[in-house]
Design a protein around this motif. Structure first.
Motif, PDB file in Angstrom:
ATOM      1  N   GLU A  37       0.849  -1.190   0.000  1.00  0.00           N
ATOM      2  CA  GLU A  37       0.000   0.000   0.000  1.00  0.00           C
ATOM      3  C   GLU A  37       0.888   1.245   0.000  1.00  0.00           C
ATOM      4  N   HIS A  38       0.778   2.100   1.021  1.00  0.00           N
ATOM      5  CA  HIS A  38       1.539   3.355   1.085  1.00  0.00           C
ATOM      6  C   HIS A  38       2.862   3.199   1.843  1.00  0.00           C
ATOM      7  N   ARG A  39       3.259   1.988   2.156  1.00  0.00           N
ATOM      8  CA  ARG A  39       4.438   1.775   2.999  1.00  0.00           C
ATOM      9  C   ARG A  39       5.706   1.452   2.204  1.00  0.00           C
ATOM     10  N   PHE A  40       5.730   1.838   0.949  1.00  0.00           N
ATOM     11  CA  PHE A  40       6.951   1.774   0.145  1.00  0.00           C
ATOM     12  C   PHE A  40       7.360   3.207  -0.156  1.00  0.00           C
ATOM     13  N   ALA A  41       8.633   3.495  -0.046  1.00  0.00           N
ATOM     14  CA  ALA A  41       9.147   4.853  -0.275  1.00  0.00           C
ATOM     15  C   ALA A  41       9.330   5.083  -1.771  1.00  0.00           C
ATOM     16  N   TYR A  42       8.189   5.256  -2.461  1.00  0.00           N
ATOM     17  CA  TYR A  42       8.232   5.518  -3.899  1.00  0.00           C
ATOM     18  C   TYR A  42       9.072   6.770  -4.146  1.00  0.00           C
ATOM     19  N   PHE A 113      -0.299   9.703 -11.916  1.00  0.00           N
ATOM     20  CA  PHE A 113       0.367   9.362 -10.660  1.00  0.00           C
ATOM     21  C   PHE A 113       0.497   7.848 -10.500  1.00  0.00           C
ATOM     22  N   ALA A 114      -0.583   7.106 -10.784  1.00  0.00           N
ATOM     23  CA  ALA A 114      -0.542   5.646 -10.703  1.00  0.00           C
ATOM     24  C   ALA A 114       0.515   5.091 -11.658  1.00  0.00           C
ATOM     25  N   SER A 115       0.597   5.670 -12.845  1.00  0.00           N
ATOM     26  CA  SER A 115       1.621   5.234 -13.818  1.00  0.00           C
ATOM     27  C   SER A 115       3.018   5.475 -13.281  1.00  0.00           C
ATOM     28  N   ASP A 120       8.176   3.560 -10.695  1.00  0.00           N
ATOM     29  CA  ASP A 120       9.041   3.445  -9.517  1.00  0.00           C
ATOM     30  C   ASP A 120       9.209   1.985  -9.109  1.00  0.00           C
ATOM     31  N   THR A 121       8.101   1.249  -9.108  1.00  0.00           N
ATOM     32  CA  THR A 121       8.121  -0.152  -8.688  1.00  0.00           C
ATOM     33  C   THR A 121       8.955  -0.999  -9.645  1.00  0.00           C
TER      34      THR A 121
END
Length: 195
Positions: A37-42, A113-115, A120-121
């Motif tokens: 979820e939001h717990r990766f430092a993109y 933003f999703a893209s 990043d991933t």
């Protein structure tokens, strides 16, 4: 593969993550899913992850140390976006104001933003599979623009407008992964609700 839920404000040390990798291999698994979820430092969104989030450098270190183990990221690019939506910057992406956990697939800024989160991933994780979420998107069609699109789609006989809205959001994300030689994965609940 088994999955570790990093999303519930977990902040494991690299030594704890190393132990999870070791246990995975000892148990005969060749993959460890990291539900983020939001717990990766993109790298493109430093405003959203908070203290103790999984860092790209940590992922790279673990991938180098455990070459025989795939670290598969489980990211969310529509539903379960509440960790981002309830920030000052992220609230602009919400399907409904101060409600729920879903971003708006008709909001071009969110789509971009999703893209970027996907880019990043891809740049950090080496795994064959990238899980992009897609579950519990029950708010589909609630904002005025999404409602308009769903109604327009449903003018075509036999078309499920929410299914088409969902597909138009996730299709390009999946194609981007396939074009990079990766395999996209999504949860299956919305396919059951909107075949």
């Amino acid at each position: 593969m088994w999955t570790y839920d990093y999303a519930r404000e977990q902040a494991p040390t690299i030594d704890h993550l190393r132990r999870l990798c070791e246990v995975s291999l000892e148990s005969g698994y060749n993959a460890l899913g990291l539900y983020l979820e939001h717990r990766f430092a993109y790298p493109s969104a430093p405003w959203m992850h908070g203290q103790g989030a999984l860092q790209p450098e940590t992922v790279r270190t673990l991938q180098e140390e455990f070459k025989e183990l795939q670290l598969i990221p489980f990211i969310n690019l529509l539903g379960h976006f509440e960790g981002m939506l309830y920030t000052e910057y992220g609230k602009r992406f919400a399907e409904e104001t101060f409600k729920g956990m879903q971003a708006c697939p008709s909001n071009e800024a969110f789509v971009d933003f999703a893209s970027q989160l996907l880019v990043d991933t891809i740049q950090v994780f080496q795994s064959e599979i990238i899980h992009i979420g897609g579950d519990e998107t029950n708010q589909l069609g609630r904002c005025p623009e999404c409602a308009r699109r769903v109604a327009e789609f449903e003018r075509i006989e036999g078309v499920d407008g929410k299914a088409l809205l969902y597909g138009q959001h996730f299709g390009p994300l999946c194609r981007r992964l396939v074009d990079k030689g990766r395999t996209p994965a999504v949860w299956g609940d919305m396919f059951l609700d909107h075949p």
